[in-house]
Structure formats: C-alpha cells, structure tokens
Design an enzyme around this catalytic site. Structure first.
Site, PDB file in Angstrom:
ATOM      1  N   CYS A 182       0.846  -1.207   0.000  1.00  0.00           N
ATOM      2  CA  CYS A 182       0.000   0.000   0.000  1.00  0.00           C
ATOM      3  C   CYS A 182       0.876   1.250   0.000  1.00  0.00           C
ATOM      4  CB  CYS A 182      -0.919   0.000   1.213  1.00  0.00           C
ATOM      5  SG  CYS A 182      -1.989   1.453   1.294  1.00  0.00           S
ATOM      6  N   LYS A 199       1.554  -9.328  -0.368  1.00  0.00           N
ATOM      7  CA  LYS A 199       1.593  -8.488  -1.565  1.00  0.00           C
ATOM      8  C   LYS A 199       2.635  -7.399  -1.362  1.00  0.00           C
ATOM      9  CE  LYS A 199      -0.846  -5.257  -4.492  1.00  0.00           C
ATOM     10  NZ  LYS A 199      -1.905  -4.263  -4.608  1.00  0.00           N
TER      11      LYS A 199
END
Length: 626
Positions: free
Chosen positions: A372, A411
């Site tokens: 993010c 991720k």
C-alpha cells in the site's frame, strides 16, 4: 444508431487514425472522433429530447425509457464559462489532485422520514415508546415516503421476502392492499438453511472485543518468544551503551565544551533515539478504494474470476470491533476461493488480528498488504513501509503463520524508491519466513501508477521465488496482456484496475478473444451490480443511495473503456487515455463521458432520480457534482 451524433464527428477517411494524435492517447477510428464541445452538446441535446419524448428506441434501451422522463433538468453545457469556473480556484487555477478528506454523508441525510424498525419487523414493541422519533403510523409514512423506483423488488424475487418491508423503494412488488408485507413461502422454504453472506460480526464478539475480553492464547505464546529475544539483545546493547556513556562522562569532566556538538554529545543521545522504536501504533481510519466491494466481486465471479480478495482492512480497527471494518471481511456464497487482506505495522496487533480472523471467519487465505503506497499507512510503518523494516516484517509473517490454519500470502511492490528495487532481496527471505504465495506489483511506491509495470523484473523475481508461487500484477487490460504476462514464468496474474475498467476481462482471458461488448450488455452489468448492491446494503432509501455512491465511484473507472469496434489498434492499453469520441448509440456515448453529471444520469436509469439534497464528491477534485 445515433446519426445526429455522427454528423458532429471529425472528418477523415473511414478507418484511419486522425492525424496528429497526441502521445498517450488511444487510437480510435477517425469517423468516431469528435471534439469536447460537440460531444457534450450531443449528450445534452439527447437529454433534452428524452424529456420531450423525442428519443427513439434505438437511442435509449427500453428499460431506461420510463426513468428518462423523471430525470431532473439537464445541466448546463460543460463549455459555459460559469460552469467551468465552478471547478476552478479563486486564483483562476484549475482544481486538481484528490479529495483526501472527503466528507462522509450521514446515513439519515437522504432519509429523514423513517419507519420505525418495530413496524417493519411486525408485532415487535418499540423500545423507545412515545419518545421514538420515527413513524409508527403506516398511512402517514406512506404519504411522506419517496416514490418507488421500480415495479419489481430484486430481494423479494430472489429470497421470497424483503426484510425492508414498506420502507423498500420497490415496496409495490410485495405490499398487499391492506399495507402488509407479502411473503412467497415457496421461495423462503427453498432457501431455508442457506447462509448467503458469511463472516459477519456478531454482537457478542463485538462486545467482547470492545471490553478486551477476547483470549489470544496462540498470539501470547508467540509474542513471548519475541520479547525474550528482544530482552537478550537489549541487554547486550544496554551493556555496550553504558560503557560508552561512562567513557563520555569521563571525557566531559576533563574537557568542558561550549557551542558546537562534540562526539561525546552524540554518544549520549543514542539511547534516547532507541526508545522511539517502542512507540505503539495509534488507531487510525484507512481510506478505502470503494470498488473492491462484495457486489463488485460477485460481478467478477460471474465473468470467471478464479480468486477474489476483500478490500484492505486495518488490523487495529478489526481488533476494536469496528462494524465498518468487519464489513470488508464479508464473503458471498459464490466466492469459492476467497481471502482477506489486512494491514498493520507491528507484530503484536497483526498476530492477534490473524488469530481473530482464524477463529471467527471462513477464509481460504490471509494476505498481508505490504504494497500500500498511501501516505497515511506508509508513514506509520505499514504498507510499503514494511519492505524497509525487514525485522518487523519477519516477526509479523512468522507470528501470523504461527496462529493461522490457512495459507499466509504477501503483496509487495518492487520497492519504495523508483530506482532502488528491493523486492528481489526480500523474496528469498520470505521463503524462509514461511510465506505461501507472493504477489508482486511491478512498480515502486514513488511511481504509484506512472510509467509501465516492470514485467522483466517480475520475471526475475518469479525465478527467485520458486518453488513458492508468485503472482504478477500491473497493466493487464486484455487477454493479450495476460498471455504476455504468463510468458514471464509467473504462477498467475492479479488484476485490479483492469477489472474495474472492464470486469468482463476474465471472460476474455479464458476464451482468448477481444469482446466487442455492446452498450446494452454493459448496462445489464451495471443493473446486476445495483441489484447485488441493494441486496447487500439494503433496498430502503439509505441502502439505495449507498449503492448509488458505490456505482458512481465505479463509473469513474468504467468511462475509461473504449469499445473494441471503435479502436484502430486492438487491444486498448491501460496507460492510454481515451480522446473524445461518439459511440455507436447514445448510451455508448453517455458511458464514454468523463463528466460526473453524466455518471449521475446513468445511475438514475437504474436507481431512479437523485434526492434534492444529493451531492457526490469523487476522488478527483475537478469532478464534483452538487
């Protein structure tokens, strides 16, 4: 189908690209190209024609003809100087950037005249009695209630009973002449025992989380090992620092300095700096993308998505029992392979959150979002910040693995800085930590969505990750893009923006073709989304307007799609912006508009006219609608 619109198109030979096409602009056949002025003039004229009943059946689908007559007055032409000035600052500069602090509308903003829940649920006594602020007189409520949007209720047709009863904006479909809620017993019995949506937060768990009475036994076991290791390392560091401090004090007694900083002063400050590492992570709200919601994932599953994942949830908010955060973990029965994505920056909260999810939800995997790029997350050490904090990252991964019974995935991005990739260094370490799968976005944090994703680098990292599967992510908008990505050696691909722009991309990949989808078929997709939204958020005024809000957010992506039949060069590239063009019918042209007022028109085709006090503030400042 819209011959009037074709007259406004720029001149040029049949199927050739217009000369002087700007760099980064998609190549569209010149007979469809037009100018901004003529494009908006055409759309506004059609809106006016629809009010006067002059629009033909070929211009607007039959299902939208009824609502067209109820649309509010057409907005002024976008070229009006006064209108343009509304999107400009007082100094004349155009409003740019994102609305990072968008105001959240209260649930009662559009529904100040509500029916009491005791009346909706029937035969239930109102807890507030005479002090209740809501309607108890059904006749009085029906006289003040906004007009119904349609003749059929999706919830009633699907489940046999609409739980919103008379407050439903499609109440005519299931209301008897004596104003009672009609129930289809056969449908209700057929669906008895089925749990359509899982992972809801029950009140008992929410109360225990708020009182901090939930037990985290496994997390406590793991965190003891961390504290023991930290204590041993701290003892060594403190002993070393005490020796240094003793030497510095002796030097200070011998030499008294005034003015510039000395080596002795620097040594004395180091213990204080170490203390900052032990600061706890404060509670915070996380800006959500608004598009990876459950109704949208259902649309993607219908088109062939194999794996779905929920929106990023903050671990601290989950541990506090926040209803809005737990809503991100909900799973529909059609999602056969589903995972949740969490974000955090410390081992204790992330480990406890993983144990909480493991014991109270049904998921197939848990994903750590360490990619993010949002400032609010990164500056606290979460998201991409974890990639530069490898020790904390390792403790988080090992801790979550210790308490989870399902696979743990991660991720990441290529790195933080644009020209300093670090993913290839982290991946071999992640294999040792016990990660089950890695997803790599081919850009750094600094790049965000500028420049193309680096698939050569993703290929290099996939070899380093073997035998652990690595999924690649970035710039997938067609089946050709997907095939090229699979040639790199990745185990799979993750699609994000591409699915928002064209959710039928999953069908294209599986059938290996470019789908020249019609405007009517695209409207049917939007209709399915609104039906799923009404089922998920509610078919009363509050739920309907929430569905509209999510639909408008999604339309900000859908307008970027260019129909295959209009392209000079197939396929469309994700980094190419569409020029102004006329579609093959009015609806296709309307869907190509990047003006928020036209998105509202599309929402009115499906959800009826907007309320009088309606306003929508999208992520980009220049697109506000009031």
């Amino acid at each position: 189908a819209c011959e009037a619109g074709m007259e406004a198109v720029a001149e040029g030979p049949g199927d050739k690209v217009a000369d002087g096409a700007a760099k980064g602009t998609a190549s569209i056949k010149s007979k469809f190209l037009t100018t901004k002025e003529k494009f908006h003039e055409f759309l506004d004229s059609k809106t006016q024609d629809s009010k006067e009943g002059k629009v033909s059946d070929n211009d607007v689908p039959n299902e939208t003809a009824e609502t067209s007559a109820e649309e509010p007055e057409a907005k002024k032409l976008k070229l009006d100087p006064e209108e343009n000035n509304k999107s400009r600052k007082p100094d004349g500069k155009r409003v740019r950037g994102q609305n990072k602090s968008r105001p959240h509308m209260k649930p009662t903003t559009y529904d100040d005249k509500q029916l009491c829940l005791s009346v909706i649920q029937e035969n239930k006594k109102c807890f507030y009695g005479e002090k209740c602020k809501f309607f108890h007189d059904v006749a009085e409520y029906m006289a003040n209630k906004p007009a119904d949007v349609g003749e059929r209720c999706y919830i009633y047709d699907t489940f046999g009973k609409c739980q919103y009863s008379l407050s439903c904006r499609f109440a005519k479909a299931h209301t008897s002449p004596d104003l009672k809620n009609v129930v289809n017993e056969e449908l209700v019995k057929a669906r008895e025992g089925r749990t359509v949506v899982k992972n809801s937060l029950d009140k008992d768990l929410q109360n225990r989380l708020r009182k901090r009475s939930v037990s985290f036994k496994k997390s406590a076991e793991y965190l003891k090992t961390i504290s023991k290791d930290n204590k041993e390392k701290t003892d060594v560091v403190i002993g070393f620092l005490l020796d240094k401090l003793q030497v510095s004090e002796e030097k200070q007694n011998l030499v008294k300095t005034v003015g510039p900083l000395t080596d002795a002063d620097i040594v004395r400050l180091r213990p204080c700096e170490k203390k900052q590492v032990h600061l706890s992570c404060p509670s915070e709200s996380e800006p959500r993308p608004f598009c990876g919601n459950l109704p949208f994932r259902r649309v993607c599953k219908r088109f062939g998505a194999d794996i779905t994942c929920g929106e990023m949830a903050m671990c601290t908010n989950l541990l506090q029992g926040q209803q809005s955060e737990w809503a991100l973990l909900k799973r529909h029965e059609t999602e056969d392979l589903f995972g949740v994505q969490v974000e955090g920056c410390f081992p204790d909260t992330m480990t406890r959150c993983a144990e909480l999810i493991n014991n109270n939800t049904e998921v197939d995997f848990v994903d750590i979002n360490s990619g993010c790029p949002i400032d609010l997350v990164y500056k606290k050490g979460g998201g991409c910040g974890l990639m530069t904090r490898s020790r904390k990252f390792e403790q988080i991964v090992r801790g979550m693995n210790y308490v989870l019974d399902v696979p743990l995935t991660v991720k990441i991005r290529t790195g933080v800085q644009e020209k300093c990739s670090i993913a290839h260094k982290l991946i071999p370490e992640m294999k040792k930590w016990g990660v089950s799968m890695i997803t790599l976005h081919g850009r750094s944090r600094e790049q965000r969505y500028t420049k193309l994703a680096d698939w050569d680098y993703i290929n290099t990292c996939s070899k380093l990750a073997s035998p652990i599967p690595l999924f690649g992510n970035g710039d997938i908008l067609s089946y050709e893009d997907a095939m090229k990505a699979r040639e790199t050696g990745v185990s799979g691909i993750m699609i994000a923006r591409g699915a928002l722009i064209k959710p039928w991309i999953f069908t294209e990949i599986k059938e290996r073709r470019d789908w020249d989808i019609s405007s009517g078929e695209r409207l049917d997709i939007l209709r399915d989304f609104t039906n799923y939204g009404l089922e998920h958020w509610g078919s009363d005024t509050r739920g309907l307007e929430k569905t509209r809000n999510f639909l408008l957010e999604w339309l900000s992506f859908l307008c970027r799609y260019i129909p295959v039949g209009l392209l000079e060069r197939v396929p469309q590239r994700i980094n190419e912006r569409p020029p102004y063009y006329m579609g093959r019918d009015y609806l296709e042209s309307l869907m190509a508009s990047q003006h928020v007022g036209d998105w509202v028109k599309i929402s009115e085709m499906l959800l009826g006219p907007v309320p009088k006090n309606f306003n929508f503030l999208p992520k980009h400042k220049a697109n506000a609608y009031k």
